[in-house]
Design a protein around this motif. Sequence first.
Motif, short mmCIF file in Angstrom:
data_model
loop_
_atom_site.label_atom_id
_atom_site.label_comp_id
_atom_site.label_asym_id
_atom_site.label_seq_id
_atom_site.Cartn_x
_atom_site.Cartn_y
_atom_site.Cartn_z
N PRO A 1 125.12 38.80 -48.44
CA PRO A 1 126.13 38.95 -47.41
C PRO A 1 125.56 39.29 -46.05
CG PRO A 1 126.80 40.08 -49.41
CD PRO A 1 125.39 39.67 -49.58
N VAL B 1 127.71 44.27 -47.34
CA VAL B 1 128.78 44.16 -46.35
C VAL B 1 128.84 45.43 -45.51
CG1 VAL B 1 131.29 43.97 -46.02
CG2 VAL B 1 130.14 42.56 -47.73
N VAL C 1 129.31 43.05 -39.01
CA VAL C 1 130.61 43.42 -39.56
C VAL C 1 131.11 44.71 -38.92
CG1 VAL C 1 131.80 44.22 -41.66
CG2 VAL C 1 130.32 42.20 -41.76
N VAL D 1 130.19 36.77 -43.29
CA VAL D 1 129.66 37.06 -44.62
C VAL D 1 129.85 35.84 -45.51
CG1 VAL D 1 130.17 39.53 -44.41
CG2 VAL D 1 131.87 38.00 -45.43
N ALA E 1 135.14 42.00 -46.80
CA ALA E 1 134.98 42.11 -45.34
C ALA E 1 136.33 42.25 -44.65
CB ALA E 1 134.24 40.88 -44.81
#
Length: 414
Positions: free
Chosen positions: A5, A224, A230, A349, A357
């Motif tokens: 990811p 993640v 993110v 991701v 996410a």
Amino acid sequence: MTSSPDTVTSPGRSEGTQNRNPRATWGLVVGASLISTGLAAYEIVPASVTPVIRDSLGIDATAAGLLVGTMFGTAVVASLPTGALLDRMNTRTAMVLAVFLLCIAGGWGWVAGQSGNYRQLILSRILGGIAYVAVWNAGIDIVSRSVGPDRRATAVGVFTASGPVGFALGQGGGPLVASHFGWPAIFIVFVGIALLGLLIFWPTSRGLGHSSGDAPTLSEFGAVLRNREVWLVGGLGFAGYALYLFVNSWGGPYLTQELGLSVTVSGALVAVFPAIGIFARTSSGLLSDRVFAGRRRPIVLGSFVVATPLVLSFTWLQSIPVLVAILLVTGFAVQLTLGLSFTYVRELVTEQVAATAVAFQTSVGLAGAFVAPIIGGRLVDTGGFEVAFLVAGGVAIGGIVLAWMAPESAPTRG
């Protein structure tokens, strides 16, 4: 083999997406949006009849506020675990289970309200909060996978517009329901909208329950949370939701206490702020997909660039028409980010952890929604509205910085 990811990879289409009937696709979007609309109305509706509830239960303003705030708090805590679970189960089935939970929560709240049991009412709202966050995360996930990358932001933007639509229905319809059927009925009436949405959603979502690829491993899930990109987009969601709830919570009191308008007039004027989100959230994806060729960053950057000076200048102006115009433009700008950020984050991701996410984005964003009214109230008490709006402007400036640092999402990368 699945990619990490941490690697920016454009999520693949779910099985069957390429051959789907466009009518079925938009039927899915409409059905999922109606489910979310019913839950959003259920979420906000106690705020529309707060004086009635306070008199009936004999509670103070803080306790009454918890009837709304509890759902935000529950969503913050439950969002990430829910997203991790959605990455491992059939999303289509999850939507059905969430509507079932809403039915239980609504009925429970109605019974608790009839008996005057405040504690049971709060517990029912916690259950409703779990249903809400499950529908929000699952809906974004399955709507994203129902279309190709060139239309993904548009479809998700339409779905996220269910939030302001539901808020408008709850705020406007709650007093009418309470006057005809008693205030406890507000907890069950909007369940009907969610059930109608489920009837449309179920037959149009066949073949889209599971994302392509294997369920994420624990290592992929952890990646993640370690992904800097993110976190940057999550920060944009936090800032956007904080501004959204701050103005929703304290724009009306400012007009009443500082400009002398009645509560009714102030409420009607401030209502334009969330209402414009119906257009902002649907157009954010269209602008990104069509005007900016799938780029997400210019939209969110422009959102905060426009909103910042308007928030900072709000308390310096005395003209009611000008303030209404500021509310409209600021509401539109801020909600461009709210509509687009969920598409943005899932494109950073791999498909295996896309729901995780989105759940992360929901949790961080709603954390901003949860703390903004509380901190805003404290600032108003200690420094006045000028200080409170100055700090809110600082949050908007922070949004500009985060948007400047944010990456472009996967569809625009070579």
